[in-house]
Enzyme design. Structure first.
Site, PDB file in Angstrom:
ATOM      1  N   SER A 145      -1.970  15.793  10.295  1.00  0.00           N
ATOM      2  CA  SER A 145      -3.487  16.226  11.193  1.00  0.00           C
ATOM      3  C   SER A 145      -3.906  16.837  10.739  1.00  0.00           C
ATOM      4  CB  SER A 145      -2.718  15.561  11.577  1.00  0.00           C
ATOM      5  OG  SER A 145      -4.027  15.741  13.139  1.00  0.00           O
ATOM      6  N   TYR A 158       0.913  18.321  20.312  1.00  0.00           N
ATOM      7  CA  TYR A 158       0.592  18.001  18.909  1.00  0.00           C
ATOM      8  C   TYR A 158      -0.134  18.544  17.956  1.00  0.00           C
ATOM      9  CZ  TYR A 158      -1.396  14.117  16.065  1.00  0.00           C
ATOM     10  OH  TYR A 158      -1.329  13.198  14.705  1.00  0.00           O
TER      11      TYR A 158
END
Length: 259
Positions: A145, A158
């Site tokens: 990501s 995350y």
């Protein structure tokens, strides 16, 4: 990709929804025998139905990638049914970045995100090695990501998991060389997954002009954008590429913003 993926065995974790489903469909259309590993049976059944409607080869196996015993069983089942793996795509992840202020965050939340998003890819790669070693030109692809490189507030688990996955990618690339396995990553930016979710959670996307203009390309991304890159990176056309991370975000992370 011409007929490169015909009858190739491709495992996509978290392949029943979102980016994973987009990649699964793309590899299936390219001729691959797709194996979807996901812990959401409802989504898995829907994905299977789509493949069958298209007369494409697919197998669905329920698995929590953070659970070592389940991952070991997953790879054993794939070995029995398919014999080997040509491509492993580590896509499964908890994609709920914001967890609130650090002082209020339960460590169980952090541990679970790290277990799925970082430990999971390591476990899957470890237990897939015997299957990958049987392939001619095996490839591993990790779905990271852009939050590995930049953050919004209160996204500790995350961001940390995806940063770790970026490092794991190059660590694996320089380690899995005998026999050689190429390992790369894709770091998606804003990818709209609404139409690729299971039916009970599907929604029609709406993006404001401001949403679109945040991206130099003028739009928000979708799973097809990631799938096209995955098809390339896992093919022989990318045979000289390993240990790399490809950012796919419509240019969003290179746009300077003043407030």
């Amino acid at each position: 990709m011409s007929d490169y993926y015909t009858a190739k065995k491709v495992l996509i974790t978290g392949g029943a929804q979102g980016i994973g489903r987009g990649m699964a469909q793309a590899f299936g259309k390219a001729g691959a025998d797709v194996i979807i590993a996901d812990n959401d049976k409802e989504a898995g059944d829907e994905a299977m139905a789509w493949f069958r409607e298209q007369n494409l080869a697919v197998d669905f196996i329920s698995c929590d990638v953070a659970n070592e015993e389940q991952v070991e069983r997953l790879m054993a089942e794939i070995g029995e049914k398919h014999g080997h793996l040509d491509v492993l795509i580590n896509n499964a992840g908890i994609a709920n970045p914001e967890v609130g202020p650090l002082q209020e965050m339960a460590m169980e939340v952090f541990d679970r995100v790290i277990a799925v998003n970082l430990r999971g890819p390591l476990l899957c790669t470890k237990y897939a090695l015997p299957l990958l070693h049987k392939a001619g030109h095996p490839a591993v692809l990790n779905i990271s990501s852009t939050r590995a490189f930049m953050s919004e507030p209160d996204t500790f688990p995350y961001s940390a998991s995806k940063g770790g996955l970026e490092a794991l990618t190059h660590a694996l690339a320089v380690s899995l060389t005998s026999p050689r396995i190429r390992v790369n990553a894709i770091a998606p930016g804003w990818i709209e997954v609404g139409p690729w979710e299971k039916e009970s959670q599907r929604y029609e996307p709406h993006h404001s002009q401001q949403d679109k203009e945040q991206h130099p390309v003028g739009r928000v991304g979708n799973p097809v954008d990631i799938a096209e890159a995955a098809l390339f990176l896992c093919s022989d056309k990318a045979g000289f590429i390993t240990g790399q991370s490809l950012t796919i975000d419509g240019g969003m992370t290179v746009k300077m913003i003043y407030t």
